[in-house]
Design a protein around this motif. Sequence first.
Motif, PDB file in Angstrom:
ATOM      1  N   ALA A  84      17.509  14.255   4.266  1.00 14.90           N
ATOM      2  CA  ALA A  84      17.775  13.752   5.560  1.00 14.90           C
ATOM      3  C   ALA A  84      16.714  13.044   6.236  1.00 14.90           C
ATOM      4  CB  ALA A  84      18.422  14.716   6.317  1.00 14.90           C
ATOM      5  N   VAL A  85      15.504  13.992   5.828  1.00 17.23           N
ATOM      6  CA  VAL A  85      14.296  13.679   6.738  1.00 17.23           C
ATOM      7  C   VAL A  85      13.523  12.439   5.914  1.00 17.23           C
ATOM      8  CG1 VAL A  85      11.730  14.600   6.876  1.00 17.23           C
ATOM      9  CG2 VAL A  85      13.695  16.258   7.142  1.00 17.23           C
ATOM     10  N   ALA A  86      13.787  12.466   4.510  1.00 22.99           N
ATOM     11  CA  ALA A  86      13.172  11.124   3.628  1.00 22.99           C
ATOM     12  C   ALA A  86      13.949  10.037   4.267  1.00 22.99           C
ATOM     13  CB  ALA A  86      13.649  11.192   2.149  1.00 22.99           C
ATOM     14  N   PHE A  87      15.314  10.077   4.381  1.00 22.18           N
ATOM     15  CA  PHE A  87      15.752   8.789   5.059  1.00 22.18           C
ATOM     16  C   PHE A  87      15.515   8.451   6.519  1.00 22.18           C
ATOM     17  CE2 PHE A  87      19.045   7.110   8.082  1.00 22.18           C
ATOM     18  CZ  PHE A  87      19.360   5.846   7.508  1.00 22.18           C
TER      19      PHE A  87
ATOM     20  N   GLY B  71       9.259  22.986   4.516  1.00 21.69           N
ATOM     21  CA  GLY B  71       8.185  21.964   4.558  1.00 21.69           C
ATOM     22  C   GLY B  71       7.815  21.551   3.021  1.00 21.69           C
ATOM     23  N   ALA B  72       7.630  22.478   2.294  1.00 26.17           N
ATOM     24  CA  ALA B  72       7.287  22.308   0.927  1.00 26.17           C
ATOM     25  C   ALA B  72       8.408  21.100   0.256  1.00 26.17           C
ATOM     26  CB  ALA B  72       7.261  23.634   0.066  1.00 26.17           C
ATOM     27  N   ALA B  73       9.702  21.678   0.610  1.00 26.10           N
ATOM     28  CA  ALA B  73      10.747  20.600  -0.115  1.00 26.10           C
ATOM     29  C   ALA B  73      10.590  19.111   0.336  1.00 26.10           C
ATOM     30  CB  ALA B  73      12.152  21.261   0.216  1.00 26.10           C
ATOM     31  N   ILE B  74      10.377  19.339   1.765  1.00 27.81           N
ATOM     32  CA  ILE B  74      10.036  17.914   2.311  1.00 27.81           C
ATOM     33  C   ILE B  74       9.088  16.999   1.756  1.00 27.81           C
ATOM     34  CG2 ILE B  74       9.558  16.523   4.529  1.00 27.81           C
ATOM     35  CD1 ILE B  74      11.258  18.936   6.020  1.00 27.81           C
ATOM     36  N   ALA B  75       7.865  17.774   1.545  1.00 27.21           N
ATOM     37  CA  ALA B  75       6.896  17.394   1.053  1.00 27.21           C
ATOM     38  C   ALA B  75       6.973  16.801  -0.477  1.00 27.21           C
ATOM     39  CB  ALA B  75       5.583  18.376   0.790  1.00 27.21           C
ATOM     40  N   GLU B  76       7.770  17.738  -1.304  1.00 28.00           N
ATOM     41  CA  GLU B  76       8.118  17.167  -2.579  1.00 28.00           C
ATOM     42  C   GLU B  76       8.936  15.985  -2.693  1.00 28.00           C
ATOM     43  OE1 GLU B  76       9.949  19.685  -6.507  1.00 28.00           O
ATOM     44  OE2 GLU B  76       9.791  20.715  -4.841  1.00 28.00           O
ATOM     45  N   GLU B  77       9.888  15.881  -1.856  1.00 31.54           N
ATOM     46  CA  GLU B  77      10.763  14.722  -1.765  1.00 31.54           C
ATOM     47  C   GLU B  77      10.087  13.399  -1.390  1.00 31.54           C
ATOM     48  OE1 GLU B  77      14.332  15.271  -1.699  1.00 31.54           O
ATOM     49  OE2 GLU B  77      15.037  13.211  -1.271  1.00 31.54           O
ATOM     50  N   LEU B  78       9.127  13.541  -0.321  1.00 29.64           N
ATOM     51  CA  LEU B  78       8.606  12.299  -0.128  1.00 29.64           C
ATOM     52  C   LEU B  78       7.358  11.967  -1.017  1.00 29.64           C
ATOM     53  CD1 LEU B  78       7.629  12.976   3.916  1.00 29.64           C
ATOM     54  CD2 LEU B  78       9.603  11.901   2.813  1.00 29.64           C
ATOM     55  N   ALA B  79       6.858  12.965  -1.677  1.00 28.42           N
ATOM     56  CA  ALA B  79       6.037  12.508  -3.067  1.00 28.42           C
ATOM     57  C   ALA B  79       6.900  12.054  -3.937  1.00 28.42           C
ATOM     58  CB  ALA B  79       5.196  13.772  -3.618  1.00 28.42           C
ATOM     59  N   ALA B  80       7.921  12.260  -4.275  1.00 24.94           N
ATOM     60  CA  ALA B  80       8.960  11.829  -5.313  1.00 24.94           C
ATOM     61  C   ALA B  80       9.477  10.243  -4.984  1.00 24.94           C
ATOM     62  CB  ALA B  80      10.350  12.493  -5.539  1.00 24.94           C
ATOM     63  N   GLU B  81       9.263   9.891  -3.687  1.00 25.92           N
ATOM     64  CA  GLU B  81       9.543   8.465  -3.193  1.00 25.92           C
ATOM     65  C   GLU B  81       8.242   7.737  -3.245  1.00 25.92           C
ATOM     66  OE1 GLU B  81      11.812   8.344   0.385  1.00 25.92           O
ATOM     67  OE2 GLU B  81      13.670   9.206  -0.635  1.00 25.92           O
ATOM     68  N   GLY B  82       7.137   8.169  -3.783  1.00 27.73           N
ATOM     69  CA  GLY B  82       6.135   7.310  -3.723  1.00 27.73           C
ATOM     70  C   GLY B  82       4.899   7.518  -2.611  1.00 27.73           C
ATOM     71  N   MET B  83       5.216   8.255  -1.864  1.00 30.93           N
ATOM     72  CA  MET B  83       4.275   8.702  -0.577  1.00 30.93           C
ATOM     73  C   MET B  83       3.009   9.781  -1.160  1.00 30.93           C
ATOM     74  SD  MET B  83       6.490   9.226   2.919  1.00 30.93           S
ATOM     75  CE  MET B  83       8.133   8.334   2.704  1.00 30.93           C
ATOM     76  N   LYS B  84       1.850   9.176  -0.496  1.00 32.29           N
ATOM     77  CA  LYS B  84       0.576  10.114  -0.817  1.00 32.29           C
ATOM     78  C   LYS B  84       1.203  11.256   0.394  1.00 32.29           C
ATOM     79  CE  LYS B  84      -2.430  10.114  -2.943  1.00 32.29           C
ATOM     80  NZ  LYS B  84      -2.857  10.944  -4.038  1.00 32.29           N
TER      81      LYS B  84
ATOM     82  N   GLU C 163       0.743  -1.171  -0.272  1.00 34.86           N
ATOM     83  CA  GLU C 163      -0.085  -0.141   0.100  1.00 34.86           C
ATOM     84  C   GLU C 163       0.980   1.034   0.048  1.00 34.86           C
ATOM     85  OE1 GLU C 163      -3.689  -0.334   2.640  1.00 34.86           O
ATOM     86  OE2 GLU C 163      -2.794  -1.941   3.034  1.00 34.86           O
ATOM     87  N   GLN C 164       0.333   2.181  -0.605  1.00 35.19           N
ATOM     88  CA  GLN C 164       0.957   3.557  -0.560  1.00 35.19           C
ATOM     89  C   GLN C 164       1.083   4.373   0.763  1.00 35.19           C
ATOM     90  OE1 GLN C 164      -0.765   7.058  -3.006  1.00 35.19           O
ATOM     91  NE2 GLN C 164       1.266   7.695  -3.644  1.00 35.19           N
ATOM     92  N   ARG C 165       2.302   4.660   1.283  1.00 29.73           N
ATOM     93  CA  ARG C 165       2.423   5.327   2.598  1.00 29.73           C
ATOM     94  C   ARG C 165       1.790   6.558   2.548  1.00 29.73           C
ATOM     95  NH1 ARG C 165       8.279   5.477   4.243  1.00 29.73           N
ATOM     96  NH2 ARG C 165       7.903   4.670   6.318  1.00 29.73           N
ATOM     97  N   VAL C 166       1.388   6.801   3.506  1.00 32.24           N
ATOM     98  CA  VAL C 166       0.723   8.488   3.780  1.00 32.24           C
ATOM     99  C   VAL C 166       1.435   9.310   4.645  1.00 32.24           C
ATOM    100  CG1 VAL C 166      -1.386   9.626   4.587  1.00 32.24           C
ATOM    101  CG2 VAL C 166      -1.716   7.650   3.371  1.00 32.24           C
ATOM    102  N   ALA C 167       1.903  10.289   4.410  1.00 27.72           N
ATOM    103  CA  ALA C 167       2.796  11.313   4.997  1.00 27.72           C
ATOM    104  C   ALA C 167       2.307  12.571   5.423  1.00 27.72           C
ATOM    105  CB  ALA C 167       4.181  11.572   4.371  1.00 27.72           C
ATOM    106  N   LEU C 168       2.194  13.023   6.466  1.00 29.63           N
ATOM    107  CA  LEU C 168       1.591  14.438   6.810  1.00 29.63           C
ATOM    108  C   LEU C 168       2.616  15.253   7.148  1.00 29.63           C
ATOM    109  CD1 LEU C 168      -0.605  16.618   7.696  1.00 29.63           C
ATOM    110  CD2 LEU C 168      -0.562  15.477  10.220  1.00 29.63           C
ATOM    111  N   VAL C 169       2.693  16.598   6.259  1.00 26.05           N
ATOM    112  CA  VAL C 169       3.886  17.546   6.571  1.00 26.05           C
ATOM    113  C   VAL C 169       3.057  18.755   7.125  1.00 26.05           C
ATOM    114  CG1 VAL C 169       5.827  18.642   5.620  1.00 26.05           C
ATOM    115  CG2 VAL C 169       5.239  16.095   4.792  1.00 26.05           C
ATOM    116  N   THR C 170       3.448  19.378   8.133  1.00 24.83           N
ATOM    117  CA  THR C 170       2.895  20.531   8.612  1.00 24.83           C
ATOM    118  C   THR C 170       3.759  21.536   8.089  1.00 24.83           C
ATOM    119  OG1 THR C 170       3.964  20.689  10.864  1.00 24.83           O
ATOM    120  CG2 THR C 170       1.777  19.586  10.695  1.00 24.83           C
ATOM    121  N   GLY C 171       3.229  23.008   7.826  1.00 16.54           N
ATOM    122  CA  GLY C 171       3.821  24.137   7.468  1.00 16.54           C
ATOM    123  C   GLY C 171       4.386  23.722   6.049  1.00 16.54           C
TER     124      GLY C 171
END
Length: 244
Positions: free
Chosen positions: A218-221, A19-32, A5-13
């Motif tokens: 670093a966050v993605a790891f 925060g936007a860069a983290i959201a983009e990185e986690l999405a690029a790794e396949g997360m919702k 199943e697709q992992r779901v990540a919540l990024v605040t701010g």
Amino acid sequence: MAKTEQRVALVTGAAQGIGAAIAEELAAEGMKVVVADINGAGAQTVSQRIGGVAKTLDVSNPEQVATVIGEIVDELGRIDVLVNNAALVPLTPWADISFEEWRRVMSVNLDGIYLVTHAVTAIMGKAGYGRIVNIASNTFVAGTPDCAHYVATKGASIGLVRALAGELGPLGITINAVAPGIIASEGVLSGAHQNGFDYVVPMQAIKRRGVPSDVAPAVAFLVSEKAEWITGQTLVVDAGHTRN
Ligand code: NAD
Ligand code: 4PL
């Protein structure tokens, strides 16, 4: 966690900056990715770009936090990853910090972490799996002046990681902090914090301005499956400005 199943990540701010860069990185790794921000229009723009879900959320508002976390579970069924990134990043000398400003910084930067993390760990605990990262700051290491309230909340966020790791580990949840140095986010570039680069870049081992995408990997790891054996830790991501 069911790995199909697709992992779901919540990024605040996550409407801008780190925060936007983290959201983009986690999405690029396949997360919702749920892009949550007090700036709902900004959250919408980022979520459209990365194929995520936007939520208008003031992390310091208990009712809003309860509502939005409930909506995420209803709509997406799970929350595997939480990144506590939302914060006020003030620059105010100690003598000028009113009690009102002090309280507002505590409310967003610290109460916000309590509210979101308390709600999300209840869900992660039932699932028996979770990955949490608090975005702290190397100001807690450096003792950066003119933001004492901010530095105090960043130290508290590291204290919380250390305390909660032991309580959350048996539930299958890891919690760590990432402590960036000065980063050219929209927030920093819009105010007097930008003058800090002249002072800080010469102290860095790598001598250029940090940008939000320098922090996101670093966050993605730390939220990945590979970081299962790391919890209660703080990873400083500041081009060697501080060394501990
Ligand atoms: P920024 O000001 O560019 O962006 C912060 C985002 O948080 C904005 O989109 C804002 O709307 C949102 N936000 C503010 N209050 C909120 C609230 N009550 N509820 C929900 N969202 C809210 O900031 P940034 O520089 O990208 O910082 C992001 C994180 O990184 C913060 O935790 C900050 O302390 C940390 N940090 C930043 C730096 C830096 O130099 N930029 C360095 C170390 C740590
Ligand atoms: C070194 O966290 O870590 C400015 C603004 N300079 O927010 C920070 C440094 C800022 C920092 C930070």
